[in-house]
Design an enzyme around this catalytic site. Structure first.
Site, short mmCIF file in Angstrom:
data_model
loop_
_atom_site.label_atom_id
_atom_site.label_comp_id
_atom_site.label_asym_id
_atom_site.label_seq_id
_atom_site.Cartn_x
_atom_site.Cartn_y
_atom_site.Cartn_z
N ASN A 103 77.98 -22.02 -25.17
CA ASN A 103 77.69 -20.66 -24.70
C ASN A 103 78.63 -19.68 -25.41
O ASN A 103 79.82 -19.94 -25.53
CB ASN A 103 77.92 -20.56 -23.20
N GLU A 136 82.01 -27.29 -31.16
CA GLU A 136 81.50 -26.17 -30.35
C GLU A 136 81.90 -24.83 -30.96
O GLU A 136 81.11 -23.88 -30.97
CB GLU A 136 82.02 -26.26 -28.91
ZN LIG Z 1 76.33 -28.93 -31.05
#
Ligand SMILES: [Zn+2]
Length: 265
Positions: A103, A136
């Site tokens: 996110n 990430e």
């Molecule tokens: Zn990923």
């Protein structure tokens, strides 16, 4: 986005106004609701970085914070674009189903992949956590700033972020020899690839439900091997130039695989 202002309503409640969110794909929106406590803030360039956890696990943020600061600055240098969001919160979510989720500005992690105590965690656990954090954060550019138009190009997100994590970690911690670890993943992917029901790295997808089937070793590890192969073929510098060209040309936009190939050409 960070808070813009907080207004006390006079009845014990308050209204929080947040800064306007930049253009974002809807799958990257997230809210975390619960009894979370926050670590101290560390900065990487303009970006404040914090770790959130349940109160019982406070004091376990230092590994994640140090890793995130180092990795984010390396990613900024690689992409030649500053971190695209106004803040970076890393949230340790109890019972989180996935390993992690990128996110924008509020990355969710399984607790064990974020809250690592270097005094008691094994070497393997530390490398794995650093790899996931790196993966990430690579998505903040590859996936978030530039998003695939549809799930058939999921590899643009996942093959690339997997490759990028190992590339950044190898530059930061050469003694970890992470490309050896990478070979384990590739070997596992090739085993799956030998089955009759395997699939190509690129897959035509009709629905988001169908797309979830492709979050697997083929898309991540085999795809990352192909990205690595192409980088080796073109050379580090040419490949990086192409990646930068791709991100600049399509920032806050959507792409298909051909856009990436064209940027590399
Ligand atoms: Zn990923």
């Amino acid at each position: 986005q960070p808070e813009e202002r907080v207004v006390a309503n006079g009845d014990g409640t308050k209204t929080v106004h947040f800064q306007r969110t930049p253009p974002l794909s809807s799958y990257l929106l997230a809210l975390a609701v619960g009894a979370f406590v926050v670590s101290h803030t560390r900065r990487c360039g303009q970006t404040p970085i914090r770790v959130w956890s349940v109160p019982e696990k406070r004091g376990m943020a230092s590994f994640a914070l140090a890793t995130a600061v180092e990795v984010l600055s390396r990613l900024e240098r690689y992409f030649d674009i500053p971190h695209p969001y106004a803040k970076l919160d890393l949230v340790a979510v109890p019972d989180f189903e996935f390993g992690a989720m990128e996110n924008a500005g509020a990355v969710f992690f399984r607790e064990a992949l974020l809250l690592v105590d270097p005094r008691s965690a094994s070497h393997g656990e530390q490398v794995r956590a650093a790899e996931v954090i790196c993966h990430e954060l690579a998505h903040m550019w590859f996936g978030n700033l530039v998003t695939m138009a549809w799930w058939d190009d999921l590899w643009l997100n996942e093959s690339f972020a997997t490759w990028m994590a190992f590339t950044i970690l190898d530059g930061w911690r050469p003694e970890w020899q992470v490309w050896r670890l990478f070979q384990h993943g590739r070997a596992a992917a090739l085993e799956v690839d030998a089955l009759e029901d395997t699939h190509p790295v690129y897959v035509a997808v009709k629905s988001p439900e169908e797309a979830t089937e492709n979050f697997d070793l083929i898309t991540y590890q085999k795809g990352a091997s192909v990205v690595r192969m192409i980088e080796r073929f073109l050379g580090e510098r040419s490949f990086r130039t192409g990646v930068r060209r791709y991100l600049r040309a399509h920032r806050e936009g959507n792409t298909v695989g051909a856009d990436f190939w064209n940027a590399l050409a």
